[in-house]
Design a protein around this motif. Sequence first.
Motif, PDB file in Angstrom:
ATOM      1  N   LEU A   1      47.448  27.372  33.520  1.00  0.00           N
ATOM      2  CA  LEU A   1      47.526  28.382  34.573  1.00  0.00           C
ATOM      3  C   LEU A   1      46.190  28.439  35.297  1.00  0.00           C
ATOM      4  CD1 LEU A   1      49.304  31.359  32.742  1.00  0.00           C
ATOM      5  CD2 LEU A   1      50.327  29.705  34.319  1.00  0.00           C
ATOM      6  N   ASP A   2      46.247  28.642  36.601  1.00  0.00           N
ATOM      7  CA  ASP A   2      45.047  28.755  37.424  1.00  0.00           C
ATOM      8  C   ASP A   2      44.648  30.222  37.522  1.00  0.00           C
ATOM      9  OD1 ASP A   2      43.050  28.729  39.340  1.00  0.00           O
ATOM     10  OD2 ASP A   2      44.352  28.014  40.959  1.00  0.00           O
ATOM     11  N   GLU A   3      43.524  30.551  36.942  1.00  0.00           N
ATOM     12  CA  GLU A   3      43.047  31.937  36.910  1.00  0.00           C
ATOM     13  C   GLU A   3      42.902  32.538  38.305  1.00  0.00           C
ATOM     14  OE1 GLU A   3      39.651  34.544  34.595  1.00  0.00           O
ATOM     15  OE2 GLU A   3      39.248  32.425  35.012  1.00  0.00           O
ATOM     16  N   GLU A   4      42.629  31.709  39.296  1.00  0.00           N
ATOM     17  CA  GLU A   4      42.433  32.182  40.660  1.00  0.00           C
ATOM     18  C   GLU A   4      43.742  32.408  41.412  1.00  0.00           C
ATOM     19  OE1 GLU A   4      39.389  33.075  41.678  1.00  0.00           O
ATOM     20  OE2 GLU A   4      38.743  32.504  39.664  1.00  0.00           O
ATOM     21  N   ALA A   5      44.833  31.887  40.882  1.00  0.00           N
ATOM     22  CA  ALA A   5      46.128  32.041  41.554  1.00  0.00           C
ATOM     23  C   ALA A   5      46.543  33.507  41.559  1.00  0.00           C
ATOM     24  CB  ALA A   5      47.187  31.190  40.865  1.00  0.00           C
ATOM     25  N   GLU A   6      47.085  33.933  42.679  1.00  0.00           N
ATOM     26  CA  GLU A   6      47.471  35.339  42.843  1.00  0.00           C
ATOM     27  C   GLU A   6      48.485  35.781  41.787  1.00  0.00           C
ATOM     28  OE1 GLU A   6      49.698  38.048  46.176  1.00  0.00           O
ATOM     29  OE2 GLU A   6      48.375  36.449  46.891  1.00  0.00           O
ATOM     30  N   HIS A   7      49.464  34.934  41.496  1.00  0.00           N
ATOM     31  CA  HIS A   7      50.484  35.316  40.509  1.00  0.00           C
ATOM     32  C   HIS A   7      49.909  35.431  39.100  1.00  0.00           C
ATOM     33  CE1 HIS A   7      50.672  30.913  40.093  1.00  0.00           C
ATOM     34  NE2 HIS A   7      51.148  31.132  38.887  1.00  0.00           N
ATOM     35  N   VAL A   8      48.897  34.654  38.787  1.00  0.00           N
ATOM     36  CA  VAL A   8      48.259  34.736  37.468  1.00  0.00           C
ATOM     37  C   VAL A   8      47.420  36.004  37.384  1.00  0.00           C
ATOM     38  CG1 VAL A   8      46.628  33.632  35.880  1.00  0.00           C
ATOM     39  CG2 VAL A   8      48.298  32.237  37.145  1.00  0.00           C
ATOM     40  N   GLN A   9      46.664  36.297  38.430  1.00  0.00           N
ATOM     41  CA  GLN A   9      45.889  37.541  38.461  1.00  0.00           C
ATOM     42  C   GLN A   9      46.816  38.751  38.368  1.00  0.00           C
ATOM     43  OE1 GLN A   9      43.276  37.537  41.853  1.00  0.00           O
ATOM     44  NE2 GLN A   9      42.097  35.800  41.095  1.00  0.00           N
ATOM     45  N   SER A  10      47.955  38.662  39.033  1.00  0.00           N
ATOM     46  CA  SER A  10      48.938  39.736  39.008  1.00  0.00           C
ATOM     47  C   SER A  10      49.508  39.924  37.597  1.00  0.00           C
ATOM     48  CB  SER A  10      50.061  39.417  39.996  1.00  0.00           C
ATOM     49  OG  SER A  10      51.096  40.347  39.889  1.00  0.00           O
ATOM     50  N   LEU A  11      49.809  38.833  36.902  1.00  0.00           N
ATOM     51  CA  LEU A  11      50.300  38.923  35.525  1.00  0.00           C
ATOM     52  C   LEU A  11      49.270  39.597  34.619  1.00  0.00           C
ATOM     53  CD1 LEU A  11      52.038  35.476  34.862  1.00  0.00           C
ATOM     54  CD2 LEU A  11      53.090  37.731  34.634  1.00  0.00           C
ATOM     55  N   MET A  12      48.007  39.204  34.767  1.00  0.00           N
ATOM     56  CA  MET A  12      46.952  39.784  33.931  1.00  0.00           C
ATOM     57  C   MET A  12      46.784  41.275  34.229  1.00  0.00           C
ATOM     58  SD  MET A  12      46.113  37.381  31.933  1.00  0.00           S
ATOM     59  CE  MET A  12      44.544  37.756  31.167  1.00  0.00           C
ATOM     60  N   LYS A  13      46.831  41.629  35.484  1.00  0.00           N
ATOM     61  CA  LYS A  13      46.713  43.031  35.867  1.00  0.00           C
ATOM     62  C   LYS A  13      47.904  43.830  35.316  1.00  0.00           C
ATOM     63  CE  LYS A  13      46.006  45.979  39.877  1.00  0.00           C
ATOM     64  NZ  LYS A  13      45.860  46.050  41.333  1.00  0.00           N
ATOM     65  N   GLU A  14      49.072  43.242  35.403  1.00  0.00           N
ATOM     66  CA  GLU A  14      50.291  43.911  34.944  1.00  0.00           C
ATOM     67  C   GLU A  14      50.277  44.140  33.437  1.00  0.00           C
ATOM     68  OE1 GLU A  14      55.051  43.304  35.738  1.00  0.00           O
ATOM     69  OE2 GLU A  14      53.624  42.058  36.815  1.00  0.00           O
ATOM     70  N   ILE A  15      49.847  43.140  32.671  1.00  0.00           N
ATOM     71  CA  ILE A  15      49.823  43.301  31.215  1.00  0.00           C
ATOM     72  C   ILE A  15      48.767  44.331  30.817  1.00  0.00           C
ATOM     73  CG2 ILE A  15      48.264  41.372  30.642  1.00  0.00           C
ATOM     74  CD1 ILE A  15      51.391  42.538  28.686  1.00  0.00           C
ATOM     75  N   ASP A  16      47.657  44.371  31.541  1.00  0.00           N
ATOM     76  CA  ASP A  16      46.644  45.392  31.259  1.00  0.00           C
ATOM     77  C   ASP A  16      47.178  46.788  31.561  1.00  0.00           C
ATOM     78  OD1 ASP A  16      44.836  43.494  30.398  1.00  0.00           O
ATOM     79  OD2 ASP A  16      43.757  43.387  32.302  1.00  0.00           O
ATOM     80  N   SER A  17      47.907  46.922  32.647  1.00  0.00           N
ATOM     81  CA  SER A  17      48.507  48.200  33.018  1.00  0.00           C
ATOM     82  C   SER A  17      49.531  48.651  31.977  1.00  0.00           C
ATOM     83  CB  SER A  17      49.167  48.081  34.393  1.00  0.00           C
ATOM     84  OG  SER A  17      49.810  49.269  34.739  1.00  0.00           O
ATOM     85  N   ILE A  18      50.365  47.738  31.528  1.00  0.00           N
ATOM     86  CA  ILE A  18      51.361  48.054  30.503  1.00  0.00           C
ATOM     87  C   ILE A  18      50.674  48.542  29.238  1.00  0.00           C
ATOM     88  CG2 ILE A  18      53.021  46.969  28.914  1.00  0.00           C
ATOM     89  CD1 ILE A  18      53.964  45.288  31.374  1.00  0.00           C
ATOM     90  N   ASN A  19      49.636  47.854  28.852  1.00  0.00           N
ATOM     91  CA  ASN A  19      48.935  48.238  27.619  1.00  0.00           C
ATOM     92  C   ASN A  19      48.270  49.601  27.753  1.00  0.00           C
ATOM     93  OD1 ASN A  19      48.549  47.759  24.960  1.00  0.00           O
ATOM     94  ND2 ASN A  19      46.962  46.215  25.231  1.00  0.00           N
ATOM     95  N   LYS A  20      47.708  49.892  28.911  1.00  0.00           N
ATOM     96  CA  LYS A  20      47.090  51.207  29.128  1.00  0.00           C
ATOM     97  C   LYS A  20      48.123  52.323  29.049  1.00  0.00           C
ATOM     98  CE  LYS A  20      43.176  49.634  31.846  1.00  0.00           C
ATOM     99  NZ  LYS A  20      42.579  49.542  33.178  1.00  0.00           N
ATOM    100  N   ILE A  21      49.276  52.096  29.644  1.00  0.00           N
ATOM    101  CA  ILE A  21      50.332  53.116  29.610  1.00  0.00           C
ATOM    102  C   ILE A  21      50.825  53.316  28.180  1.00  0.00           C
ATOM    103  CG2 ILE A  21      52.686  53.668  30.336  1.00  0.00           C
ATOM    104  CD1 ILE A  21      51.991  52.164  32.991  1.00  0.00           C
TER     105      ILE A  21
END
Length: 128
Positions: A96-116
């Motif tokens: 996976l390319d860390e700079e790709a928008e969809h990868v950044q979005s996945l990482m942000k989403e999993i962090d959000s899920i974990n915070k909730i």
Amino acid sequence: MARKIGNNSTDNNEILELSFAFAKRIVFLHRHLTQSHNEYVLSKQVLRSGTSIGANVNEAQAALSAKEFIAKLSIASKEARETRYWLRLLIETGFLDEEAEHVQSLMKEIDSINKILTSIILTMQNRA
């Protein structure tokens, strides 16, 4: 007490929707990794943990007690952390390319899920 246990029904609804939408994205990621990169081991791991989050959140909705609710959400939280690990490993190994928008979005989403999840669990533990 079995349904809508949590810090409020908005958080419960939000985590239900987020975890389901995330699971769908993980299924598509798995498909991409297997079809485009012939990667079957790491993609299977992220598929299992990434789809397990929502399954455990859904199971928590049928909890018969606050203790059971917390336990199911705690499992979901552990699965979210594991999913983040597999995503990070897929990035670090070049699948996976860390700079790709969809990868950044996945990482942000999993962090959000974990915070909730963490917020709901802590709120419930404070109530118990």
